[in-house]
Design a protein around this motif. Structure first.
Motif, PDB file in Angstrom:
ATOM      1  N   LEU A 236       0.824  -1.216   0.000  1.00  0.00           N
ATOM      2  CA  LEU A 236       0.000   0.000   0.000  1.00  0.00           C
ATOM      3  C   LEU A 236       0.857   1.265   0.000  1.00  0.00           C
ATOM      4  N   TYR A 237       1.913   1.270   0.799  1.00  0.00           N
ATOM      5  CA  TYR A 237       2.760   2.468   0.845  1.00  0.00           C
ATOM      6  C   TYR A 237       3.643   2.594  -0.397  1.00  0.00           C
ATOM      7  N   PHE A 238       4.018   1.450  -0.974  1.00  0.00           N
ATOM      8  CA  PHE A 238       4.693   1.491  -2.278  1.00  0.00           C
ATOM      9  C   PHE A 238       3.799   2.189  -3.300  1.00  0.00           C
ATOM     10  N   LEU A 239       2.516   1.813  -3.316  1.00  0.00           N
ATOM     11  CA  LEU A 239       1.562   2.450  -4.228  1.00  0.00           C
ATOM     12  C   LEU A 239       1.405   3.936  -3.902  1.00  0.00           C
ATOM     13  N   GLY A 240       1.511   4.283  -2.615  1.00  0.00           N
ATOM     14  CA  GLY A 240       1.430   5.686  -2.222  1.00  0.00           C
ATOM     15  C   GLY A 240       2.565   6.506  -2.825  1.00  0.00           C
ATOM     16  N   ILE A 241       3.794   5.997  -2.713  1.00  0.00           N
ATOM     17  CA  ILE A 241       4.945   6.690  -3.313  1.00  0.00           C
ATOM     18  C   ILE A 241       4.810   6.716  -4.829  1.00  0.00           C
ATOM     19  N   PHE A 242       4.369   5.596  -5.400  1.00  0.00           N
ATOM     20  CA  PHE A 242       4.156   5.486  -6.840  1.00  0.00           C
ATOM     21  C   PHE A 242       3.180   6.568  -7.315  1.00  0.00           C
ATOM     22  N   CYS A 243       2.067   6.698  -6.608  1.00  0.00           N
ATOM     23  CA  CYS A 243       1.050   7.690  -6.975  1.00  0.00           C
ATOM     24  C   CYS A 243       1.550   9.114  -6.771  1.00  0.00           C
ATOM     25  N   TYR A 244       2.301   9.349  -5.670  1.00  0.00           N
ATOM     26  CA  TYR A 244       2.772  10.713  -5.433  1.00  0.00           C
ATOM     27  C   TYR A 244       3.719  11.173  -6.535  1.00  0.00           C
ATOM     28  N   VAL A 245       4.764  10.389  -6.809  1.00  0.00           N
ATOM     29  CA  VAL A 245       5.751  10.804  -7.816  1.00  0.00           C
ATOM     30  C   VAL A 245       5.086  10.899  -9.184  1.00  0.00           C
ATOM     31  N   GLY A 246       4.153   9.977  -9.449  1.00  0.00           N
ATOM     32  CA  GLY A 246       3.432  10.041 -10.716  1.00  0.00           C
ATOM     33  C   GLY A 246       2.607  11.304 -10.854  1.00  0.00           C
ATOM     34  N   ALA A 247       1.924  11.691  -9.769  1.00  0.00           N
ATOM     35  CA  ALA A 247       1.115  12.914  -9.807  1.00  0.00           C
ATOM     36  C   ALA A 247       2.000  14.153  -9.920  1.00  0.00           C
ATOM     37  N   GLU A 248       3.090  14.173  -9.150  1.00  0.00           N
ATOM     38  CA  GLU A 248       4.012  15.309  -9.199  1.00  0.00           C
ATOM     39  C   GLU A 248       4.559  15.516 -10.601  1.00  0.00           C
ATOM     40  N   GLN A 249       5.060  14.437 -11.200  1.00  0.00           N
ATOM     41  CA  GLN A 249       5.622  14.537 -12.544  1.00  0.00           C
ATOM     42  C   GLN A 249       4.532  14.661 -13.605  1.00  0.00           C
ATOM     43  N   GLY A 250       3.369  14.081 -13.329  1.00  0.00           N
ATOM     44  CA  GLY A 250       2.264  14.209 -14.262  1.00  0.00           C
ATOM     45  C   GLY A 250       1.806  15.644 -14.419  1.00  0.00           C
TER      46      GLY A 250
END
Length: 420
Positions: A236-250
Motif C-alpha cells: 500500500l505504501y509502495f503504491l502511495g509513493i508510486f502515486c505521489y511521484v506520478g502525480a508530481e511529474q504528471g
C-alpha cells in the motif's frame, strides 16, 4: 572514527559535495518539465511518444533503486560517485553530439540509473559528514538546495534557447553552435556534461571519512524483501509513493504543453516560468509542512493537502488562463508535504527491515514514469485536458492513505494547550 564515540568532526567538503549532488540531481531531473514542448516539436512526436521520455527516465529509478542498495554495500562511495558522474557526463555529451529521439531516450534512461545510485548513497554520507546531531538540519538544507535547482533550471533553458535576448552572448552562442540550429535546447546537455566531468574531478580529488551505515540505511538480504512484500502495508505504501511521484511529474511534465495548447502561452517564456514557480512553491510548501508536522497529526495534514490539491488541479484544468497560471504553482505548494508524510508513515508502520523497505519505497519513484505516460496516452486518445484529469485517481489514492494508515508510531506533535 570509532563507532562507539559521538561524531564531532564535520567534513565540510563532503557536505558541500552532497549538496552539489542534490543540486545536480534536481537540476537534470526536472529540466524535462521545461523542455518537453520543444522536444515534442523538434522530433515531431505524438503526445504518447512525448510521454515515453519521462517514462524512460523514471523507470530507471524503479529498476536501479534496489540494485543500487546492494552496490553501495560492495563498493565505496568514492567509486560509485566517480562512475556515476562519469557515465552521466558521457551520456549527456553523447546526446548533444548525436541528437535524436532514440539517443535521447537512452540518455534519459542512463541518467535515471545514475540518479538512483546517487540517491542511495548520499544520505548516509550526509549523516556521517555533517554529524548525526546535525542530520535533520542538513536534510532540510538539502531539500532547499534540491528545490532551488528545480527553480533555477528553467532559467538556464530560457537563457540557452532565447536567441533574442542572448543573441550577442558568446557563451550561449558557443553552446548553441555545437548542436543543430533547430535543437538549441539540446545545448543544455553540454552544460550537464561539463558539470558532471567537473564533479568527477572533485570527487576523485577529495578524501573521505569512513561511512558506517545505520541499520535502517543498509540494504537487507533477499529474504528481508520477500518478508516485506508479504506485508500488505508495504504494498500500500509502495503504491502511495508510486502515486505521489506520478502525480508530481504528471503535473510538472505537462504544465508547459497544457498552457501552450489551451491558452497559447509561449513554452520558452511563460511556460518555463510557470514550471519554475511550480517547483519554487513545492520548496516553500516543504518548509511549511515541516512546521505543521510539529503541531498536527501527519494523516490529517495529508488529507487536507491532498483535498486542496485535487481542487486546485480541477480549477487549473477548467479555469481561465489567469487561474491556470496561479493554480499550477499552487498544486506544487500543496503536494509538497505528501512524499515525506507517506514515507514516514510507511517506516512507522513496520517493525523491522527499514533499509529494505526504503529500497522498495524508492522503487515506487517509477510512478514518475508510468503516470505521465498514461496522461500522454489518454491525451492522444482524447484530449490533454482529459488526460490530466486522470491525475485525480492517484491523488485520490493518496487521500485515502490519511484514512486507513495505522502507524505503530505517530509523529510527535507539540500541544498548544497548557496542561492544568
Amino acid at each position: 572514527m570509532e563507532n562507539s564515540k559521538p561524531i564531532t568532526k564535520r567534513y565540510y567538503h563532503i557536505i558541500a559535495l552532497v549538496m552539489l549532488v542534490f543540486f545536480v540531481i534536481s537540476f537534470i531531473t526536472n529540466i524535462l518539465n521545461s523542455i518537453i514542448v520543444d522536444v515534442k516539436d523538434s522530433f515531431e512526436l505524438s503526445l504518447t511518444s512525448t510521454g515515453f521520455l519521462p517514462f524512460t527516465f523514471f523507470i530507471a529509478y524503479g529498476i536501479m533503486s534496489i540494485p543500487a542498495g546492494f552496490l553501495s554495500e560492495k563498493y565505496s562511495e568514492k567509486s560509485l560517485l566517480t562512475i556515476s558522474f562519469l557515465v552521466m557526463g558521457l551520456a549527456s555529451l553523447g546526446f548533444a553530439l548525436f541528437p535524436s529521439y532514440g539517443v535521447f531516450s537512452v540518455t534519459l534512461f542512463t541518467l535515471g540509473c545514475c540518479m538512483a545510485v546517487l540517491q542511495v548513497i548520499i544520505n548516509p554520507m550526509l549523516r556521517i559528514a555533517g554529524g548525526e546531531e546535525h542530520f535533520a538540519f542538513n536534510s532540510v538544507l538539502a531539500q532547499l538546495v534540491f528545490g532551488a535547482a528545480s527553480f533555477l533550471s528553467p532559467y538556464l533553458y530560457k537563457y540557452l534557447v532565447n536567441t533574442e535576448s542572448t543573441g550577442n552572448d558568446e557563451i550561449a552562442n558557443t553552446l548553441r553552435g555545437i548542436v543543430p540550429d533547430n535543437l538549441p535546447w539540446a545545448s543544455l546537455y553540454i552544460v550537464f556534461a561539463i558539470i558532471a566531468f567537473i564533479l568527477v574531478v572533485y570527487v576523485f580529488m577529495n578524501k573521505y571519512p569512513k561511512f558506517t551505515k545505520n541499520e535502517d540505511e543498509k540494504a537487507g538480504d533477499t529474504s528481508s524483501y520477500f518478508d516485506l512484500l508479504k506485508n500488505k502495508w508495504t504494498i500500500l505504501y509502495f503504491l502511495g509513493i508510486f502515486c505521489y511521484v506520478g502525480a508530481e511529474q504528471g503535473v510538472g511534465n505537462w504544465i508547459s504543453q497544457f498552457l501552450y495548447q489551451y491558452h497559447g502561452l509561449d513554452p520558452q517564456t511563460t511556460g518555463a516560468d510557470t514550471v519554475s514557480y511550480f517547483w519554487a512553491m513545492l520548496t516553500v510548501g516543504c518548509l511549511l509542512g515541516l512546521l505543521l508536522l510539529k503541531f498536527f497529526d501527519s494523516r490529517k495534514i495529508l488529507i487536507a493537502a491532498t483535498a486542496i490539491t485535487i481542487i486546485a488541479l480541477i480549477f487549473s484544468l477548467t479555469g481561465s488562463k489567469e487561474i491556470a497560471l496561479v493554480g499550477f504553482p499552487m498544486i506544487g505548494f500543496f503536494i509538497s508535504v505528501m512524499y515525506s508524510v507517506i514515507f514516514s508513515l510507511a517506516l512507522n508502520s513496520v517493525k523491522e527491515h527499514h533499509g529494505s523497505l526504503s529500497g522498495i519505497l524508492c522503487t515506487g519513484i517509477a510512478g514518475g514514469a508510468v503516470i505521465p505516460f498514461i496522461v500522454g496516452g489518454l491525451g492522444e486518445l482524447m484530449t490533454l485536458k482529459m488526460g490530466m484529469f486522470f491525475l485525480v485517481i492517484p491523488l485520490g489514492f493518496i487521500l485515502s492513505i490519511g484514512f486507513w494508515a495505522k502507524p505503530l508510531v505517530n509523529n510527535k506533535t507539540i500541544s498548544l494547550k497548557k496542561d492544568k
